[in-house]
Design an enzyme around this catalytic site. Structure first.
Site, PDB file in Angstrom:
ATOM      1  N   SER A  39       8.702  -4.597  -8.692  1.00 19.77           N
ATOM      2  CA  SER A  39       8.114  -5.603  -7.812  1.00 19.77           C
ATOM      3  C   SER A  39       7.860  -4.940  -6.455  1.00 19.77           C
ATOM      4  O   SER A  39       8.719  -4.231  -5.937  1.00 19.77           O
ATOM      5  CB  SER A  39       9.082  -6.784  -7.656  1.00 19.77           C
ATOM      6  OG  SER A  39       8.530  -7.761  -6.813  1.00 19.77           O
ATOM      7  N   LYS A  43       1.279  -2.946  -7.939  1.00 20.12           N
ATOM      8  CA  LYS A  43       0.514  -3.225  -9.163  1.00 20.12           C
ATOM      9  C   LYS A  43      -0.617  -4.221  -8.926  1.00 20.12           C
ATOM     10  O   LYS A  43      -1.745  -3.996  -9.351  1.00 20.12           O
ATOM     11  CB  LYS A  43       1.425  -3.798 -10.273  1.00 20.12           C
ATOM     12  CG  LYS A  43       2.553  -2.914 -10.713  1.00 20.12           C
ATOM     13  CD  LYS A  43       3.352  -3.560 -11.821  1.00 20.12           C
ATOM     14  CE  LYS A  43       4.015  -4.882 -11.441  1.00 20.12           C
ATOM     15  NZ  LYS A  43       4.993  -4.813 -10.346  1.00 20.12           N
ATOM     16  N   SER A 111       7.008  -5.498 -16.490  1.00 17.32           N
ATOM     17  CA  SER A 111       7.228  -5.051 -17.882  1.00 17.32           C
ATOM     18  C   SER A 111       8.315  -3.957 -17.917  1.00 17.32           C
ATOM     19  O   SER A 111       8.015  -2.797 -18.217  1.00 17.32           O
ATOM     20  CB  SER A 111       5.934  -4.583 -18.545  1.00 17.32           C
ATOM     21  OG  SER A 111       5.109  -3.805 -17.715  1.00 17.32           O
TER      22      SER A 111
END
Ligand code: ADX
Length: 209
Positions: A39, A43, A111
């Protein structure tokens, strides 16, 4: 309930539009760019910039983002290991549909589990390129960025099972590409991904940019 579709009276209906016909119409094959990382690793930012850059080159791209999908499709899921696995399973299935529709699907999810990413790769990879991008930003940098103040809350004990702190992140062992957003400007990272896609024939070299 059985997992075998036949025992549930289900039949697969194949459409009349072939993958080749869609690819011809769009000018490219479908593919999945699977971004993984902590986090705050960048991304979402990278995925949006990629989506824009791909569209500018005439490729139809679409982002699936963790925070966004958890507002809708995956709103029933939390952050236990089982829920994250189910989250990624659903994302894999949606990405497969997008690839079937001919799109370049960019996924932006932590993920954290290798097995879940491997399953998505197996699901997609038999039909289209699966391109794993490890957004490798060190935990300290993510924590310093802390755009949503979640690391702060997790350190204060207000959030449990936070990835990188009290929940695991299993680094990719063999990603197609590693991107380091803390070392390079966003445009450089985007260019790296596009060049890698060209090198693998997923994107045609020399398309307008
Ligand atoms: S994943 O682990 O299941 O792949 P996903 O990418 O969907 O996660 O969602 C991650 C986002 O949820 C983070 O960017 C953050 O905004 C939020 N979040 C809330 N709680 C947690 C937690 N315990 N661990 C990680 N992210 C969390």
């Amino acid at each position: 309930m059985s997992d075998d579709p036949r025992s549930r009276n289900l039949t697969w209906h194949a459409g009349r539009v072939t993958r080749e016909a869609r690819a011809q119409r769009l000018g490219h094959q479908g593919a999945v760019l699977w971004l993984t990382g902590l986090s705050g690793s960048g991304k979402s930012t990278l995925s949006r910039a990629l989506e824009e850059a791909l569209l500018a080159r005439g490729a139809l791209a679409y982002v699936l983002d963790g925070d966004n999908l958890r507002h809708g499709l995956n709103r029933d899921l939390g952050f236990s290991e089982a829920d994250r696995t189910e989250n990624i399973r659903r994302v894999g299935e949606v990405a497969r549909l997008m690839v079937d529709a001919g799109l370049i699907c960019v996924t932006a999810f932590i993920s954290p589990y290798r097995a879940d990413r491997a399953q998505a790769r197996a699901l997609i990879g038999s039909e289209a390129p699966f391109f794993e991008v490890y957004v490798k930003t060190p935990l300290e940098v993510c924590e310093q960025r802390d755009p949503k103040q979640l690391y702060r809350k997790a350190r204060a004990g207000e959030i449990k099972n936070f990835t990188g702190l009290d929940a695991p992140y299993e680094e990719p062992e063999n990603p197609e590409l590693v991107v380091e957003t803390h070392l390079h400007p966003l445009e450089t990272c985007v260019a790296q991904v596009l060049a890698a896609l060209e090198a693998r024939g997923i994107l045609r070299a020399g398309s307008p940019s």
